[in-house]
Structures are given as C-alpha cells and as structure tokens.
Design a protein around this motif. Structure first.
Motif, mmCIF file in Angstrom:
data_model
loop_
_atom_site.group_PDB
_atom_site.id
_atom_site.type_symbol
_atom_site.label_atom_id
_atom_site.label_comp_id
_atom_site.label_asym_id
_atom_site.label_seq_id
_atom_site.Cartn_x
_atom_site.Cartn_y
_atom_site.Cartn_z
ATOM 1 N N LEU A 56 -12.890 6.589 -0.559
ATOM 2 C CA LEU A 56 -12.186 7.725 0.355
ATOM 3 C C LEU A 56 -12.048 9.121 0.296
ATOM 4 O O LEU A 56 -11.736 9.439 -0.919
ATOM 5 C CB LEU A 56 -11.934 6.511 0.866
ATOM 6 C CG LEU A 56 -11.440 5.370 1.321
ATOM 7 C CD1 LEU A 56 -10.569 4.584 2.249
ATOM 8 C CD2 LEU A 56 -12.614 5.720 2.635
ATOM 9 N N GLU A 57 -12.028 9.518 0.903
ATOM 10 C CA GLU A 57 -11.298 11.302 1.145
ATOM 11 C C GLU A 57 -11.885 12.306 -0.169
ATOM 12 O O GLU A 57 -11.493 12.472 -0.785
ATOM 13 C CB GLU A 57 -9.775 11.092 0.608
ATOM 14 C CG GLU A 57 -9.170 10.736 2.392
ATOM 15 C CD GLU A 57 -7.516 10.471 2.276
ATOM 16 O OE1 GLU A 57 -7.045 10.834 0.910
ATOM 17 O OE2 GLU A 57 -7.222 9.700 2.620
ATOM 18 N N TYR A 110 -11.066 -3.748 -0.891
ATOM 19 C CA TYR A 110 -10.601 -2.217 -0.725
ATOM 20 C C TYR A 110 -10.571 -1.868 0.766
ATOM 21 O O TYR A 110 -9.915 -1.285 1.924
ATOM 22 C CB TYR A 110 -12.568 -1.868 -0.612
ATOM 23 C CG TYR A 110 -12.972 -0.759 0.098
ATOM 24 C CD1 TYR A 110 -13.393 0.329 -0.412
ATOM 25 C CD2 TYR A 110 -13.113 -0.818 1.818
ATOM 26 C CE1 TYR A 110 -13.263 1.357 0.186
ATOM 27 C CE2 TYR A 110 -13.694 0.522 2.323
ATOM 28 C CZ TYR A 110 -13.875 1.682 1.902
ATOM 29 O OH TYR A 110 -14.332 3.063 2.460
ATOM 30 N N ASN A 131 -6.257 -2.213 1.212
ATOM 31 C CA ASN A 131 -5.403 -1.241 1.263
ATOM 32 C C ASN A 131 -6.127 0.182 1.688
ATOM 33 O O ASN A 131 -5.574 0.738 2.050
ATOM 34 C CB ASN A 131 -5.664 -1.128 -0.595
ATOM 35 C CG ASN A 131 -4.294 -2.097 -0.750
ATOM 36 O OD1 ASN A 131 -3.046 -2.001 -0.836
ATOM 37 N ND2 ASN A 131 -5.415 -1.948 -2.459
ATOM 38 N N ASN A 132 -7.063 -0.133 2.792
ATOM 39 C CA ASN A 132 -7.487 1.215 3.568
ATOM 40 C C ASN A 132 -8.088 1.036 4.973
ATOM 41 O O ASN A 132 -8.556 1.808 5.514
ATOM 42 C CB ASN A 132 -8.817 1.409 2.818
ATOM 43 C CG ASN A 132 -8.463 2.095 1.133
ATOM 44 O OD1 ASN A 132 -8.007 3.118 1.144
ATOM 45 N ND2 ASN A 132 -8.387 0.839 0.460
ATOM 46 N N LYS A 161 -8.509 9.416 -2.843
ATOM 47 C CA LYS A 161 -7.726 8.553 -1.955
ATOM 48 C C LYS A 161 -6.817 7.194 -3.381
ATOM 49 O O LYS A 161 -8.042 6.904 -3.542
ATOM 50 C CB LYS A 161 -7.965 7.708 -0.783
ATOM 51 C CG LYS A 161 -6.742 6.864 -0.479
ATOM 52 C CD LYS A 161 -7.341 6.413 0.932
ATOM 53 C CE LYS A 161 -6.223 5.876 1.706
ATOM 54 N NZ LYS A 161 -6.751 4.634 3.607
ATOM 55 N N THR A 167 -2.960 1.408 4.326
ATOM 56 C CA THR A 167 -2.536 2.302 2.750
ATOM 57 C C THR A 167 -1.882 1.300 2.642
ATOM 58 O O THR A 167 -1.457 0.375 2.856
ATOM 59 C CB THR A 167 -2.038 3.397 3.213
ATOM 60 O OG1 THR A 167 -0.664 3.380 3.083
ATOM 61 C CG2 THR A 167 -1.897 4.600 3.778
ATOM 62 N N TYR A 168 -2.248 1.222 1.051
ATOM 63 C CA TYR A 168 -1.749 0.337 0.092
ATOM 64 C C TYR A 168 -0.131 0.147 0.250
ATOM 65 O O TYR A 168 0.256 -1.047 -0.037
ATOM 66 C CB TYR A 168 -1.446 0.333 -1.472
ATOM 67 C CG TYR A 168 -0.912 2.213 -1.913
ATOM 68 C CD1 TYR A 168 0.107 1.498 -2.721
ATOM 69 C CD2 TYR A 168 -1.573 3.338 -1.432
ATOM 70 C CE1 TYR A 168 1.070 2.477 -2.328
ATOM 71 C CE2 TYR A 168 -0.515 3.871 -1.708
ATOM 72 C CZ TYR A 168 0.064 3.727 -2.354
ATOM 73 O OH TYR A 168 0.878 5.270 -2.735
ATOM 74 N N GLY A 228 -8.326 4.215 -3.688
ATOM 75 C CA GLY A 228 -9.035 4.176 -2.363
ATOM 76 C C GLY A 228 -10.434 4.131 -3.043
ATOM 77 O O GLY A 228 -11.826 5.864 -2.493
#
Length: 293
Positions: free
Chosen positions: A64-65, A212, A215-216, A69, A222-223, A72
C-alpha cells in the motif's frame, strides 16, 4: 468508509522524505521506480505503454501507498534483508528474483527482464526506501501483522457476510474490482477471478491476508484504528481465498516440504494434516504437532 488518521509511533519506520531523493539520473530512476509501483498497469499491464506483462493490478494494491504504509506490506526491509535464503525456492534470492516472483504470482504475469530499465528502477526505489535501515535489520512497522490463531477453522460463510457488508462496495459483488471508464488501472483491484492474484501469491495464505485486512481494510482502516475484529479478518480472508483465481505451477516450490508454512494451502505436506486444514485451520493443532518433542 473513513477511518481515523493514525499517528506513527516514533519507533516505527517512516519512509524518507521526497526532499532526500537525489538529483540527476539517480533521482529520476527512483521516481520512475515509485511510479511503476504505484501505476504498474499503466506501464506493464495488459495495455501497458512499455510492455504487456501483468494482469492489470498495481504493485501498490498489495504494497500500500507505493510500499510505504506502516503494516501495509511496505518495502522498508527489502534492501536491508536481501539477498537472503528463502525456503520456498530453497535458494538464496536477490531483490530482482523477489520482484520477479511478485509479477509472476501477485500480478499473475511475467517478470520484467532483469536488465530492463523498469526492473532497475523498481530496485533503485526499494533501495532508496531502505536508506535508513541498517543492513540485516527489519524495522518496526514492516510487513504484516500475524494474528493469533482462531480456536476453529476460518469460516468462509461468515466471511461472505463480512465481504458483503464491508468490502463489496469497493471490490464488487463478484470480486471483479472497479475500474474507471476507459482507464488502464483499477480504482479498487479484483479480489478473485481471472484478473486477480493467482494461487501462488503471498496473500493466498490466510495468515497473510487476515493480517493485511485487519490493519488496512476496509478503506480508511489502520493498525491504530482497525474496523474488523480478528475473527472477521480471518473469515473474510477465508471467503476471498475460497473463490476461483488463476493457478500457478508450484511444483518446484518448497523443495523441503517440511518447511512449508502451517497455512500454506497446497500439498503435499510432511505432516498428517489435510490440505483443507492447512488452508482454513484450525492451525493450533498443526503448530502443536510441529513443536520439538
């Protein structure tokens, strides 16, 4: 669904600021590498401007990102830990080999040539992201959280209910994803079917997918502010990974089958547990059986 914005704990890895990208050709290479990670399909998808190598997903659909992330699936430890021995191949692998695997598995396609401009740019970007990580170390916030095992098998029926309530709005009733009209990239990637990751991908392991999504996902999670319980994460992972997807020949993987992870979903195995239990659990009995006597 919007989530709370999480502040990153001081001990957690953070990517270097863009201001630290060098000038000149090296900086251009790093920026191109980031662009390839963020918009893989634009360059290397079925209608890619460089070469048609992948299924239309972007690397950052899993990392991610653009691989930055926290928890992530970020790239913070790639340069610090490779080359390294991996049980799956039974060999020491380079970053190039690891990237190639992602193209062949998560992107269900073909790897870029190891000497290509694109592969060199991707490696340069990963190296730059790990600028502040000492060789041999894995910083806090890397990778994915491994959730505690359930005391039961993950339940795909319960997971389908979670998917309908939390995931379907972005990923589609048939897991087909959403792509803007005329666009070469998905806004939200397909989670199963012919355009999704194949059964050789890392996220095809339930523990990886559950960590995954915990937390996403859904969007905004988010976590620090998850939206799913651990059980919901395991169950929705079971539902998604029970759906059809491309197959990858894995006959040469895990030359020592005793080193297969507990939740590796494809046999044969060195223990007496079934493929069904290795895929969906319960996992604790397998873990207990593997403990030294």
């Amino acid at each position: 669904m919007a989530g709370l914005v999480a502040s990153v704990p001081p001990s957690y890895w953070q990517p270097p600021a863009d201001s630290r990208i060098p000038t000149g050709a090296k900086g251009q290479q790093i920026r191109y590498g980031r662009e390839l990670i963020a918009h893989t399909a634009k360059y290397l998808g079925p209608k890619g401007s460089v070469k048609p190598l992948s299924n239309g997903m972007n690397c950052q659909n899993c990392h991610l990102e653009a691989g930055t992330k926290v928890l992530g699936n970020n790239y913070s430890a790639v340069f610090s830990t490779y080359p390294k021995f991996r049980d799956r191949s039974g060999a020491v692998e380079s970053i190039v080999k690891r990237v190639s695997d992602c193209f062949e598995r998560s992107l269900a396609g073909k790897a870029p040539d190891s000497s290509s401009r694109e592969m060199k740019a991707i490696v340069a970007y990963m190296q730059w992201l790990g600028t502040d990580v000492p060789k041999g170390q894995r910083p806090e916030g890397v990778g994915l959280v491994k959730l505690a095992y359930l005391d039961r098998a993950a339940d795909s029926t319960k997971g389908q209910a979670v998917y309908v309530a939390k995931c379907q709005v972005c990923h589609g009733a048939k897991g087909e994803g959403i792509r803007a009209a005329g666009a070469s990239e998905y806004v939200y990637p397909p989670l199963w079917g012919p355009k999704s990751y194949n059964d050789g991908a890392g996220l095809y392991r339930l523990s990886s997918f559950a960590g995954y999504v915990k937390n996403n996902m859904p969007f905004g999670a988010t976590y620090a502010s998850p939206q799913l319980t651990d059980a919901e994460a395991w169950d929705v992972a079971a539902f998604i990974n029970s759906m059809p997807r491309p197959h990858k020949d894995q006959s040469k993987d895990w030359p020592n089958i005793a080193t297969k992870p507990i939740d590796f979903p494809i046999g044969p195995y060195a223990d007496g547990f079934s493929e069904q239990q290795h895929k969906f659990g319960p996992y604790q009995p397998i873990a207990d059986a593997r403990k030294p006597k």
